[in-house]
Design a protein around this motif. Structure first.
Motif, PDB file in Angstrom:
ATOM      1  N   CYS A 114     -14.104  27.834 -29.303  1.00 50.79           N
ATOM      2  CA  CYS A 114     -14.489  28.593 -28.489  1.00 50.79           C
ATOM      3  C   CYS A 114     -14.028  30.266 -28.886  1.00 50.79           C
ATOM      4  N   ARG A 115     -14.835  31.592 -28.800  1.00 45.88           N
ATOM      5  CA  ARG A 115     -14.873  32.280 -28.565  1.00 45.88           C
ATOM      6  C   ARG A 115     -14.398  33.619 -27.368  1.00 45.88           C
ATOM      7  N   ASN A 116     -15.205  32.588 -26.172  1.00 47.50           N
ATOM      8  CA  ASN A 116     -15.156  33.709 -25.152  1.00 47.50           C
ATOM      9  C   ASN A 116     -15.006  32.650 -23.991  1.00 47.50           C
ATOM     10  N   ALA A 117     -13.335  32.706 -24.553  1.00 48.97           N
ATOM     11  CA  ALA A 117     -13.473  30.841 -23.549  1.00 48.97           C
ATOM     12  C   ALA A 117     -12.053  32.293 -22.500  1.00 48.97           C
ATOM     13  N   VAL A 118     -12.325  31.993 -20.678  1.00 44.43           N
ATOM     14  CA  VAL A 118     -12.438  32.881 -19.945  1.00 44.43           C
ATOM     15  C   VAL A 118     -12.066  32.076 -18.642  1.00 44.43           C
ATOM     16  N   GLU A 119     -10.721  32.104 -17.921  1.00 43.99           N
ATOM     17  CA  GLU A 119     -10.292  31.399 -16.790  1.00 43.99           C
ATOM     18  C   GLU A 119      -9.979  32.073 -15.436  1.00 43.99           C
ATOM     19  N   ILE A 120     -10.536  30.896 -14.846  1.00 45.47           N
ATOM     20  CA  ILE A 120     -10.427  31.847 -13.275  1.00 45.47           C
ATOM     21  C   ILE A 120      -9.957  31.329 -12.556  1.00 45.47           C
ATOM     22  N   PRO A 121      -9.148  32.240 -11.488  1.00 50.47           N
ATOM     23  CA  PRO A 121      -8.321  32.043 -10.615  1.00 50.47           C
ATOM     24  C   PRO A 121      -8.573  30.622  -9.861  1.00 50.47           C
ATOM     25  N   ILE A 122      -7.305  29.715  -9.981  1.00 50.54           N
ATOM     26  CA  ILE A 122      -7.185  28.525  -8.933  1.00 50.54           C
ATOM     27  C   ILE A 122      -6.559  27.976  -7.871  1.00 50.54           C
ATOM     28  N   TYR A 123      -6.299  27.667  -6.847  1.00 57.40           N
ATOM     29  CA  TYR A 123      -5.298  26.612  -5.888  1.00 57.40           C
ATOM     30  C   TYR A 123      -4.849  25.945  -5.699  1.00 57.40           C
ATOM     31  N   PHE A 124      -3.987  25.529  -6.863  1.00 55.47           N
ATOM     32  CA  PHE A 124      -3.171  23.945  -7.184  1.00 55.47           C
ATOM     33  C   PHE A 124      -2.985  23.553  -6.168  1.00 55.47           C
ATOM     34  N   HIS A 125      -3.701  22.224  -5.132  1.00 55.78           N
ATOM     35  CA  HIS A 125      -3.277  21.399  -4.348  1.00 55.78           C
ATOM     36  C   HIS A 125      -2.070  20.703  -4.933  1.00 55.78           C
ATOM     37  N   GLN A 126      -1.561  19.671  -3.826  1.00 58.36           N
ATOM     38  CA  GLN A 126      -0.761  18.781  -4.247  1.00 58.36           C
ATOM     39  C   GLN A 126      -1.628  18.752  -4.599  1.00 58.36           C
ATOM     40  N   ARG A 127      -1.677  16.362  -5.067  1.00 58.75           N
ATOM     41  CA  ARG A 127      -2.606  15.222  -4.324  1.00 58.75           C
ATOM     42  C   ARG A 127      -2.363  15.177  -3.665  1.00 58.75           C
ATOM     43  N   PHE A 128      -4.132  15.057  -3.113  1.00 52.71           N
ATOM     44  CA  PHE A 128      -3.881  14.301  -1.528  1.00 52.71           C
ATOM     45  C   PHE A 128      -3.946  12.930  -0.952  1.00 52.71           C
ATOM     46  N   ARG A 129      -4.173  11.980  -2.409  1.00 49.63           N
ATOM     47  CA  ARG A 129      -3.487  10.428  -2.382  1.00 49.63           C
ATOM     48  C   ARG A 129      -2.814  10.023  -2.621  1.00 49.63           C
ATOM     49  N   GLY A 130      -2.419   9.351  -2.715  1.00 51.26           N
ATOM     50  CA  GLY A 130      -1.772   8.055  -3.973  1.00 51.26           C
ATOM     51  C   GLY A 130      -0.769   9.220  -5.009  1.00 51.26           C
ATOM     52  N   GLU A 131      -0.681   8.411  -5.729  1.00 55.71           N
ATOM     53  CA  GLU A 131       0.524   9.098  -7.310  1.00 55.71           C
ATOM     54  C   GLU A 131       0.086   9.378  -8.010  1.00 55.71           C
ATOM     55  N   SER A 132       0.710  10.126  -9.189  1.00 61.61           N
ATOM     56  CA  SER A 132       0.635  10.890 -10.365  1.00 61.61           C
ATOM     57  C   SER A 132       1.084  10.123 -11.547  1.00 61.61           C
ATOM     58  N   LYS A 133      -0.551   9.943 -12.255  1.00 68.45           N
ATOM     59  CA  LYS A 133      -0.023   9.202 -13.208  1.00 68.45           C
ATOM     60  C   LYS A 133       0.903   9.359 -14.216  1.00 68.45           C
ATOM     61  N   LEU A 134       0.795  10.259 -14.355  1.00 69.32           N
ATOM     62  CA  LEU A 134       1.672  10.871 -15.913  1.00 69.32           C
ATOM     63  C   LEU A 134       2.803  10.855 -15.993  1.00 69.32           C
ATOM     64  N   SER A 135       3.304   9.609 -16.838  1.00 70.56           N
ATOM     65  CA  SER A 135       4.674   9.490 -17.134  1.00 70.56           C
ATOM     66  C   SER A 135       5.287   9.960 -18.624  1.00 70.56           C
ATOM     67  N   LEU A 136       6.550   9.935 -18.176  1.00 74.24           N
ATOM     68  CA  LEU A 136       6.967  10.823 -19.707  1.00 74.24           C
ATOM     69  C   LEU A 136       6.807  10.516 -20.874  1.00 74.24           C
ATOM     70  N   ARG A 137       5.948   9.016 -21.281  1.00 75.64           N
ATOM     71  CA  ARG A 137       5.045   8.395 -22.405  1.00 75.64           C
ATOM     72  C   ARG A 137       3.794   9.067 -22.832  1.00 75.64           C
ATOM     73  N   GLU A 138       3.503  10.172 -21.498  1.00 73.18           N
ATOM     74  CA  GLU A 138       2.421  11.286 -21.558  1.00 73.18           C
ATOM     75  C   GLU A 138       3.007  12.328 -22.606  1.00 73.18           C
ATOM     76  N   GLN A 139       3.756  13.057 -21.952  1.00 74.86           N
ATOM     77  CA  GLN A 139       4.218  14.042 -22.487  1.00 74.86           C
ATOM     78  C   GLN A 139       5.102  14.370 -23.873  1.00 74.86           C
ATOM     79  N   LEU A 140       5.618  13.167 -24.131  1.00 75.22           N
ATOM     80  CA  LEU A 140       5.867  12.866 -25.635  1.00 75.22           C
ATOM     81  C   LEU A 140       4.800  12.318 -26.357  1.00 75.22           C
TER      82      LEU A 140
END
Ligand code: GDD
Ligand code: MN
Length: 377
Positions: A196-222
């Motif tokens: 990508c030559r012209n990637a831009v970022e726009i600000p967001i407010y990242f909310h806590q997840r609304f319901r349920g729980e996160s799926k990202l485990s230690l394994r994903e981080q490895l």
């Protein structure tokens, strides 16, 4: 469909989901509000990994013809689901977002606007001015995210390349190499591989997840580390490989010292312990290089490679010795600082070691090695 205003692009919103039944109705309603008020030609693909938590019922009861639920039963995983979404999407712009309402759908029009005015990749970002995350983020998650972001620095200048909220024109994928869905940073993968030559970022407010729980485990981080390694090889080729080789060599120093310490502590005579320590380090270096640095050669038999590697390492030691002595000879002032001469020797030894390993011990199979081409002669 077909209600697009002239000039407004059509968009496929791709949402990977796993057990998000409670979030989907709210997500669909909020995306619908954006869709209606912008008169957008927008379809939504929910790429679900067979959650069986009521996802199918929830989507069916919403009964929106612009929402497609795709239940996947093989090749699971967040990135694989998103790639699958790219294949099935029908519209001009691809936009990926989470289902848990961490990513505000109300940002979609701004993202589309940027794509239509020159950007080739738009990222919803927590770390640019105006962006933020909800307070409840613990210190651990924060530091984790910071380190992960820092590790992506060699690949992109963007502030939040970990974000899973991004959009681009589908044509960006046209000339792209095959995507590798290892780990869950599919945005980073697209960003790097599509050049990508012209990637831009726009600000967001990242909310806590609304319901349920996160799926990202230690394994994903490895897996993220593995992902970075592959991106490095993709982007920097043999230089990345040489870096890996050097890291592995560096790790061998610790193996050597640890084994030496242990054996001496167990009562082995020092001379013997030194020899065993050297071979132990050679052996772990071999395993790591075969596993990572030269992983392309893993399907060939290890015994011959091990012998070759020990040979290459021994030759490397000889080169080291000769270069060190030569420096001492030609630059007599180094007699007072033999460490300087030794450094030259180490670098020369490392280089020779690398070249021998790369081009002989772990050489890439030449086309002539394949049975099919043998028939020619
Ligand atoms: N199909 C599928 N398969 N979807 C999945 C899987 C999977 O194996 N694992 C997770 N997802 C979906 C979730 O249902 C959710 O919609 C989205 O992927 C993100 O997963 P979360 O569990 O909410 O992850 P997170 O909140 O920790 O991660 C978010 O922040 C990261 C940056 O900190 C996501 O936005 C990531 O994309 C982002 O990298
Ligand atoms: Mn989340």
């Amino acid at each position: 469909m077909g209600n697009a205003h002239a000039g407004t692009p059509s968009v496929s919103v791709i949402v990977p989901t796993y057990k998000e039944a409670l979030n989907l109705p709210v997500l669909i309603e909020r995306v619908e509000a954006v869709r209606d008020s912008g008169h957008l030609d927008l379809e939504m693909l929910i790429m679900d990994d067979d959650s069986r938590d009521g996802t199918e019922e929830a989507v069916a009861s919403m009964n929106r013809d612009w929402v497609r639920l795709i239940v996947r039963t093989s090749d699971r995983g967040l990135s694989a689901a998103v790639l699958d979404g790219f294949r099935q999407a029908r519209h001009e712009i691809f936009l990926v977002m989470d289902a848990d309402l961490s990513h505000p759908p109300e940002t979609i029009p701004e993202m589309l606007h940027r794509l239509c005015s020159g950007a080739d990749f738009v990222l919803g970002s927590r770390y640019v001015k105006g962006g933020s995350t909800e307070e409840a983020w613990g210190f651990l998650r924060w530091i984790n995210s910071k380190v992960a972001t820092l590790l992506a620095r060699p690949f992109t200048r963007l502030k939040d390349p970990m974000s899973g909220f991004f959009a681009f024109h589908r044509s960006l994928l046209d000339n792209a190499p095959p995507m590798n869905p290892v780990g869950y940073k599919i945005g980073l993968e697209v960003l790097v591989k599509c050049n990508c030559r012209n990637a831009v970022e726009i600000p967001i407010y990242f909310h806590q997840r609304f319901r349920g729980e996160s799926k990202l485990s230690l394994r994903e981080q490895l897996l993220y580390l593995e992902h970075l390694r592959r991106l490095a090889e993709y982007k920097y080729g043999d230089w990345a490989r040489f870096m890996e080789f050097s890291f592995v060599g560096f790790s061998g120093t610790f193996v050597n010292l640890a084994v030496l310490t242990l054996l001496v502590w167990l009562g082995m005579p020092v001379r013997a312990a030194v020899a065993v320590a050297i071979f132990s380090a050679m052996f772990t270096n071999f395993l790591l290089n075969r596993q990572f640095t030269f992983s392309y050669a893993r399907d060939r038999h290890w015994a011959g490679q091990l012998l070759g590697f020990v040979g290459a390492s021994s030759l490397g030691a000889l080169v080291n010795y000769i270069v060190t002595l030569s420096v001492l000879h030609y630059w007599p002032f180094t007699e007072r600082f033999p460490q300087i001469a030794a450094l030259f020797g180490i670098v020369a030894g490392l280089a020779s070691n690398y070249l021998l390993s790369r081009y002989i011990v772990f050489k890439k199979p030449a086309p002539a090695d394949y049975p099919a081409s043998r028939e020619r002669n």
